[in-house]
Scaffold this active site. Structure first.
Site, PDB file in Angstrom:
ATOM      1  N   ASN A  19       0.953  -1.869   0.002  1.00  0.00           N
ATOM      2  CA  ASN A  19      -0.060   0.676  -0.188  1.00  0.00           C
ATOM      3  C   ASN A  19       0.798   1.126   0.254  1.00  0.00           C
ATOM      4  O   ASN A  19       0.980   1.788   1.256  1.00  0.00           O
ATOM      5  CB  ASN A  19      -1.087  -0.091   1.210  1.00  0.00           C
ATOM      6  CG  ASN A  19      -2.164   2.146   1.574  1.00  0.00           C
ATOM      7  OD1 ASN A  19      -1.688   2.044   0.194  1.00  0.00           O
ATOM      8  ND2 ASN A  19      -2.679   1.133   3.047  1.00  0.00           N
ATOM      9  N   ARG A  53      -5.826   1.382  -4.452  1.00  0.00           N
ATOM     10  CA  ARG A  53      -6.864   2.542  -4.024  1.00  0.00           C
ATOM     11  C   ARG A  53      -7.395   1.448  -2.788  1.00  0.00           C
ATOM     12  O   ARG A  53      -6.635   0.328  -2.982  1.00  0.00           O
ATOM     13  CB  ARG A  53      -7.829   2.813  -4.908  1.00  0.00           C
ATOM     14  CG  ARG A  53      -8.350   1.596  -5.916  1.00  0.00           C
ATOM     15  CD  ARG A  53      -9.550   1.741  -7.277  1.00  0.00           C
ATOM     16  NE  ARG A  53      -9.268   0.568  -8.001  1.00  0.00           N
ATOM     17  CZ  ARG A  53      -9.443  -0.762  -7.570  1.00  0.00           C
ATOM     18  NH1 ARG A  53     -10.314  -1.877  -6.508  1.00  0.00           N
ATOM     19  NH2 ARG A  53      -9.486  -1.865  -8.576  1.00  0.00           N
ATOM     20  N   ASN A  55      -9.246  -1.460  -1.033  1.00  0.00           N
ATOM     21  CA  ASN A  55     -10.068  -2.638  -1.350  1.00  0.00           C
ATOM     22  C   ASN A  55      -9.887  -3.051  -3.118  1.00  0.00           C
ATOM     23  O   ASN A  55     -10.173  -4.539  -3.294  1.00  0.00           O
ATOM     24  CB  ASN A  55     -11.387  -2.328  -1.564  1.00  0.00           C
ATOM     25  CG  ASN A  55     -12.308  -2.456  -0.311  1.00  0.00           C
ATOM     26  OD1 ASN A  55     -11.969  -2.738   0.770  1.00  0.00           O
ATOM     27  ND2 ASN A  55     -13.374  -0.987  -0.013  1.00  0.00           N
ATOM     28  N   SER A  76       2.139  -3.237   4.353  1.00  0.00           N
ATOM     29  CA  SER A  76       1.681  -2.603   5.011  1.00  0.00           C
ATOM     30  C   SER A  76       1.853  -1.974   6.608  1.00  0.00           C
ATOM     31  O   SER A  76       1.864  -2.511   7.461  1.00  0.00           O
ATOM     32  CB  SER A  76      -0.130  -2.226   4.089  1.00  0.00           C
ATOM     33  OG  SER A  76      -0.895  -1.452   4.196  1.00  0.00           O
ATOM     34  N   GLY A  77       0.252  -1.530   7.056  1.00  0.00           N
ATOM     35  CA  GLY A  77      -0.186  -1.984   8.244  1.00  0.00           C
ATOM     36  C   GLY A  77      -1.345  -2.332   8.187  1.00  0.00           C
ATOM     37  O   GLY A  77      -1.483  -3.385   7.494  1.00  0.00           O
ATOM     38  N   ASP A  78      -1.947  -2.903   9.456  1.00  0.00           N
ATOM     39  CA  ASP A  78      -3.039  -3.691   9.715  1.00  0.00           C
ATOM     40  C   ASP A  78      -3.903  -3.714   8.277  1.00  0.00           C
ATOM     41  O   ASP A  78      -4.524  -4.788   8.666  1.00  0.00           O
ATOM     42  CB  ASP A  78      -3.161  -3.580  11.271  1.00  0.00           C
ATOM     43  CG  ASP A  78      -2.554  -3.811  12.084  1.00  0.00           C
ATOM     44  OD1 ASP A  78      -1.413  -4.683  12.281  1.00  0.00           O
ATOM     45  OD2 ASP A  78      -2.204  -3.029  12.954  1.00  0.00           O
ATOM     46  N   GLY A 108       3.358   0.013   7.357  1.00  0.00           N
ATOM     47  CA  GLY A 108       1.774   1.501   8.106  1.00  0.00           C
ATOM     48  C   GLY A 108       2.353   2.206   8.906  1.00  0.00           C
ATOM     49  O   GLY A 108       3.228   2.327   9.349  1.00  0.00           O
ATOM     50  N   ASP A 175      -8.135   5.859  17.077  1.00  0.00           N
ATOM     51  CA  ASP A 175      -7.693   5.559  16.452  1.00  0.00           C
ATOM     52  C   ASP A 175      -7.693   5.817  14.390  1.00  0.00           C
ATOM     53  O   ASP A 175      -7.046   6.154  13.805  1.00  0.00           O
ATOM     54  CB  ASP A 175      -8.252   3.034  15.671  1.00  0.00           C
ATOM     55  CG  ASP A 175      -7.750   2.425  15.150  1.00  0.00           C
ATOM     56  OD1 ASP A 175      -6.664   2.501  14.944  1.00  0.00           O
ATOM     57  OD2 ASP A 175      -8.216   0.983  16.505  1.00  0.00           O
ATOM     58  N   ARG A 188       2.007   8.360  15.949  1.00  0.00           N
ATOM     59  CA  ARG A 188       0.256   8.667  15.863  1.00  0.00           C
ATOM     60  C   ARG A 188      -0.569   8.538  16.784  1.00  0.00           C
ATOM     61  O   ARG A 188      -1.106   9.327  17.399  1.00  0.00           O
ATOM     62  CB  ARG A 188      -0.041   8.008  13.915  1.00  0.00           C
ATOM     63  CG  ARG A 188      -0.800   7.009  13.943  1.00  0.00           C
ATOM     64  CD  ARG A 188      -1.948   6.802  12.767  1.00  0.00           C
ATOM     65  NE  ARG A 188      -2.386   6.380  12.912  1.00  0.00           N
ATOM     66  CZ  ARG A 188      -3.808   5.152  12.278  1.00  0.00           C
ATOM     67  NH1 ARG A 188      -2.601   4.974  11.326  1.00  0.00           N
ATOM     68  NH2 ARG A 188      -4.413   4.372  12.680  1.00  0.00           N
TER      69      ARG A 188
HETATM   70  P1  ADP Z   1      -1.482   2.309   8.356  1.00  0.00           P
HETATM   71  O1  ADP Z   1      -1.215   1.756   8.865  1.00  0.00           O
HETATM   72  O2  ADP Z   1      -0.944   3.436   7.675  1.00  0.00           O
HETATM   73  O3  ADP Z   1      -2.632   2.955   8.519  1.00  0.00           O
HETATM   74  P2  ADP Z   1      -2.886   0.652   6.624  1.00  0.00           P
HETATM   75  O4  ADP Z   1      -2.799  -0.548   5.576  1.00  0.00           O
HETATM   76  O5  ADP Z   1      -3.922   0.579   7.781  1.00  0.00           O
HETATM   77  O6  ADP Z   1      -1.849   1.368   6.697  1.00  0.00           O
HETATM   78  O7  ADP Z   1      -3.624   1.830   5.147  1.00  0.00           O
HETATM   79  C1  ADP Z   1      -4.459   2.392   5.552  1.00  0.00           C
HETATM   80  C2  ADP Z   1      -5.519   2.389   4.414  1.00  0.00           C
HETATM   81  O8  ADP Z   1      -5.141   2.566   2.970  1.00  0.00           O
HETATM   82  C3  ADP Z   1      -6.442   1.291   4.823  1.00  0.00           C
HETATM   83  O9  ADP Z   1      -7.877   1.721   4.937  1.00  0.00           O
HETATM   84  C4  ADP Z   1      -6.713   0.198   3.559  1.00  0.00           C
HETATM   85  O10 ADP Z   1      -7.526  -0.240   2.985  1.00  0.00           O
HETATM   86  C5  ADP Z   1      -6.089   1.499   2.094  1.00  0.00           C
HETATM   87  N1  ADP Z   1      -5.800   1.485   1.310  1.00  0.00           N
HETATM   88  C6  ADP Z   1      -5.001   0.220   0.497  1.00  0.00           C
HETATM   89  N2  ADP Z   1      -4.090   0.346  -0.220  1.00  0.00           N
HETATM   90  C7  ADP Z   1      -4.673   2.103  -0.668  1.00  0.00           C
HETATM   91  C8  ADP Z   1      -4.452   2.775  -1.998  1.00  0.00           C
HETATM   92  N3  ADP Z   1      -3.771   2.391  -2.771  1.00  0.00           N
HETATM   93  N4  ADP Z   1      -4.286   3.782  -2.133  1.00  0.00           N
HETATM   94  C9  ADP Z   1      -5.465   4.406  -0.657  1.00  0.00           C
HETATM   95  N5  ADP Z   1      -5.850   3.466   0.228  1.00  0.00           N
HETATM   96  C10 ADP Z   1      -5.062   2.224   0.359  1.00  0.00           C
HETATM   97 MG    MG Z   2      -4.822   1.304   9.278  1.00  0.00          MG
END
Ligand code: ADP
Ligand code: MG
Length: 411
Positions: A19, A53, A55, A76-78, A108, A175, A188
């Protein structure tokens, strides 16, 4: 320690999902700098998919030919793993699909599962790039463990699968509010906590749960299964099917009970056609419009500061919410804080949580119980509920844990 059920054979192929928006927006560069070479040396080839994006990953794994991959790894994150888990559970072949070994690389700002699997190894706590490198080594070792998943049901009949947490109140608000501080990375949550403390409030609602010791059997596959696919998967199938036949009514009811929620917080999956509910039937739950079963415990307080149900040790890289939690303990660690706690005491609690010491501070406002299922009915018409750190539909919600439903490369 314990838990390893298989090894990823070599050579092997991973699907790596990145991501680019997660954390400080450097996930891809961090993967190239720290992980790429490691995987090559371990004889692991991979296909990189940058998500475009929200989903996107969920859709990809829902449609993918999983036989191509020995593991699906997220950098990425969770939130991205939440997409992957739900994408797998939405497949018609979910029983097999959810056995695909998953891998996590912390890229993430909320990397709770990565921090948890590192913690379970017993190693010294690390964060940031050190945690990333450690998780990279785990992928290279390729030891596969089981992972519990919790089924979360909402009033609209939407059902989600969760590997980390269900939160309402202070924690859920932090959160979501702290997402705007994503640029500071894992810090954060600390920033969000301090900001939220200034506007501390009470959340009214009803909480009930099934204590872990009350339930005779944790709902889990009877036997561990080996990673080498087909030969053994029938044991899982049959145990899930015996589950199915034990209780098929709740499922039907949930499927047919549909109503719409309109609330200020936009539910995560608004605008998407509802996907047929797949997965095991929730044998411990009765429909949300009926009272909880008599052997459940109904909490007498109805004023809370926070309610969090967690099934991993960490809620963030530096927040050890449930120090006793393990990957496959089949337990929801339910922690709630009653209204009346002072700002100072709550701050002390969060500071203690950095070491996982908050449950032994004897704070009279904190309650910790091990449960298999729970129900939460917020009274206020607006609010935030998060599942694995993601906003979900707000309203009554109930959940039950499935021991060992998924698999993760850990240890
Ligand atoms: P973080 O720990 O920084 O929050 P996450 O993995 O939780 O990272 O992702 C944050 C959000 O971004 C999640 O809701 C995820 O579904 C969404 N996401 C995944 N890919 C993308 C993308 N390419 N662009 C925007 N949002 C995305
Ligand atoms: Mg997250």
């Amino acid at each position: 320690p314990g838990g390893v059920c298989a090894e990823v054979r070599r050579p092997c192929r991973f699907l790596v999902l990145i991501n680019p928006q997660s954390g400080k927006g450097q996930a891809q560069a961090m993967f190239n700098n720290h992980i790429q070479h490691m995987l090559q040396e371990a004889d692991i080839t991979y296909t990189l998919q940058i998500t475009e994006r929200q989903n996107h990953a969920r859709e990809m794994v829902r449609e993918a030919d999983l036989s191509q991959w020995d593991a699906v790894v997220i950098m990425s994150g969770d939130g991205l793993l939440f997409e992957v888990v739900n994408g797998l559970m939405e497949r018609e072949d979910w029983e097999k699909a959810i056995q695909t070994p998953l891998g996590v690389l912390p890229g993430g700002s909320g990397n709770a599962l990565a921090a948890s699997i590192h913690y379970y190894t017993g190693a010294q706590p690390v964060s940031g790039e050190d945690l990333l490198v450690n998780c990279g080594f785990m992928l290279c070792k390729g030891l596969v463990s089981h992972l519990d998943l919790t089924s979360v049901c909402m009033a609209s009949s939407q059902r989600l699968f969760s590997f980390l947490s269900l939160a309402w109140g202070f924690v859920a608000d932090v959160d979501i509010e702290s997402e705007k501080y994503r640029y500071v990375g894992a810090a954060r949550f600390t920033m969000g906590t301090l900001v939220r403390l200034t506007s501390l409030r009470v959340y009214k609602g009803k909480l009930a749960y099934l204590p872990a010791e009350e339930s005779q059997f944790p709902p889990s596959p009877a036997q561990p299964v080996s990673f080498t696919n087909d030969s053994n998967s029938s044991s899982v199938h049959s145990s899930i099917h015996s589950h199915l036949s034990r209780n098929s009514n709740c499922q039907n009811h949930l499927l047919h009970n549909s109503c719409n929620s309109n609330n200020a917080h936009k539910p995560k999956f608004n605008g998407q056609p509802p996907v047929t509910t797949q997965g095991p039937p929730d044998s411990l739950l009765v429909p949300l419009d009926q009272p909880v079963p008599a052997h459940w415990t109904v909490v007498k307080e109805e004023d809370f500061v926070l309610v969090m149900a967690v099934y991993q040790s960490h809620l963030a890289e530096d927040l050890i919410a449930a120090p006793a939690s393990r990957l496959e303990d089949g337990i929801i660690h339910l922690i709630y804080v009653k209204a009346g706690i002072s700002r100072q005491a709550l701050l002390r609690l969060f500071l203690a949580m950095e070491k996982g010491a908050h449950l032994s501070t004897n704070c009279p406002f904190v309650v910790y119980v091990k449960v298999r299922a729970l129900r939460l009915e917020p009274y206020s018409p607006k609010g935030t509920i998060t599942v694995d750190g993601e906003v979900v539909e707000y309203g009554p919600v109930q959940a039950q844990i499935y021991g060992r439903l998924a698999r993760i490369i850990a240890g």
